[in-house]
Design an enzyme around this catalytic site. Sequence first.
Site, PDB file in Angstrom:
ATOM      1  N   LYS A  33     -33.718  -5.893  21.389  1.00 13.23           N
ATOM      2  CA  LYS A  33     -33.862  -7.314  21.748  1.00 13.23           C
ATOM      3  C   LYS A  33     -34.915  -7.422  22.850  1.00 13.23           C
ATOM      4  CE  LYS A  33     -30.581 -11.065  22.513  1.00 13.23           C
ATOM      5  NZ  LYS A  33     -29.275 -11.356  23.099  1.00 13.23           N
TER       6      LYS A  33
HETATM    7  C1  E4P Z   1     -27.504 -14.011  22.346  1.00 19.68           C
HETATM    8  O1  E4P Z   1     -28.295 -13.358  21.744  1.00 19.68           O
HETATM    9  C2  E4P Z   1     -27.831 -14.702  23.603  1.00 19.68           C
HETATM   10  O2  E4P Z   1     -28.193 -13.802  24.575  1.00 19.68           O
HETATM   11  C3  E4P Z   1     -26.662 -15.545  24.023  1.00 19.68           C
HETATM   12  O3  E4P Z   1     -26.203 -16.275  22.897  1.00 19.68           O
HETATM   13  C4  E4P Z   1     -26.978 -16.463  25.175  1.00 19.68           C
HETATM   14  O4  E4P Z   1     -25.897 -17.335  25.350  1.00 19.68           O
HETATM   15  P1  E4P Z   1     -25.621 -18.164  26.695  1.00 19.68           P
HETATM   16  O5  E4P Z   1     -26.646 -19.243  26.795  1.00 19.68           O
HETATM   17  O6  E4P Z   1     -24.249 -18.697  26.508  1.00 19.68           O
HETATM   18  O7  E4P Z   1     -25.733 -17.175  27.827  1.00 19.68           O
END
Ligand code: E4P
Length: 220
Positions: free
Chosen positions: A87
């Site tokens: 990622k």
């Molecule tokens: C997933 O890949 C993201 O990092 C995550 O959904 C972010 O979510 P949040 O905005 O609730 O931290």
Amino acid sequence: MIFFIDSANLDEIRTANDLGIIGGVTTNPTLISKELISGRNAILDHYQKICNIVPGDVSAEVISTKFKDIITEGHQLSEVNKKIVVKVPIIEDGLKAIDYFSKNNIKTNCTLVFSASQALLAAKSGATYVSPFMGRIDDWDKKTASSIQILADIKKIFKNYQYKTKILAASIRNQEHIIDCAKIGADVVTASFKLLSSLIKHPLTESGLKKFIQDYKRVN
Ligand code: E4P
């Protein structure tokens, strides 16, 4: 539409996986830190444990922001398990790294995406997934930006040019986000354990079930 669980908690991942509804996992540094895992080896070991639970892709995020460091870290993560998706944030060095990983058959998830133009760049770099952050878009500016409109634009652009990058809707806050994603045809939605479990529930299911059992017991 595929569901991923947005969590680094092994119990949650195991329970969601046992429901048979999830295809993979997304994590981020915040979710990892909530598990109080410290030290590089312990973190890599934790990713391995997650990969042992689920059948599909597991996103593991890089901390580095410089091209060379992202490459080193991405290789280290991808060597943990074939399920690992590296990622990478959408920054200049991140885009270059996604291009590199894509040319070296390493799966990527381009993260922290808040606009269709960022998603277009991610697709052009060959990202396996692009993660538009719905909740954070809506939290940031409800008047001029609508997360579902941005997702619909991304969907249309990817269709126009037949990009293979999958749309992975992230930062999901509620059931409406999930249903909106399904309506526009997002490939994947990643949601917390709490939100995924809430999809099962409806007050009429609970009261209906209670009555069926009561009626049965009255004569049995
Ligand atoms: C997933 O890949 C993201 O990092 C995550 O959904 C972010 O979510 P949040 O905005 O609730 O931290």
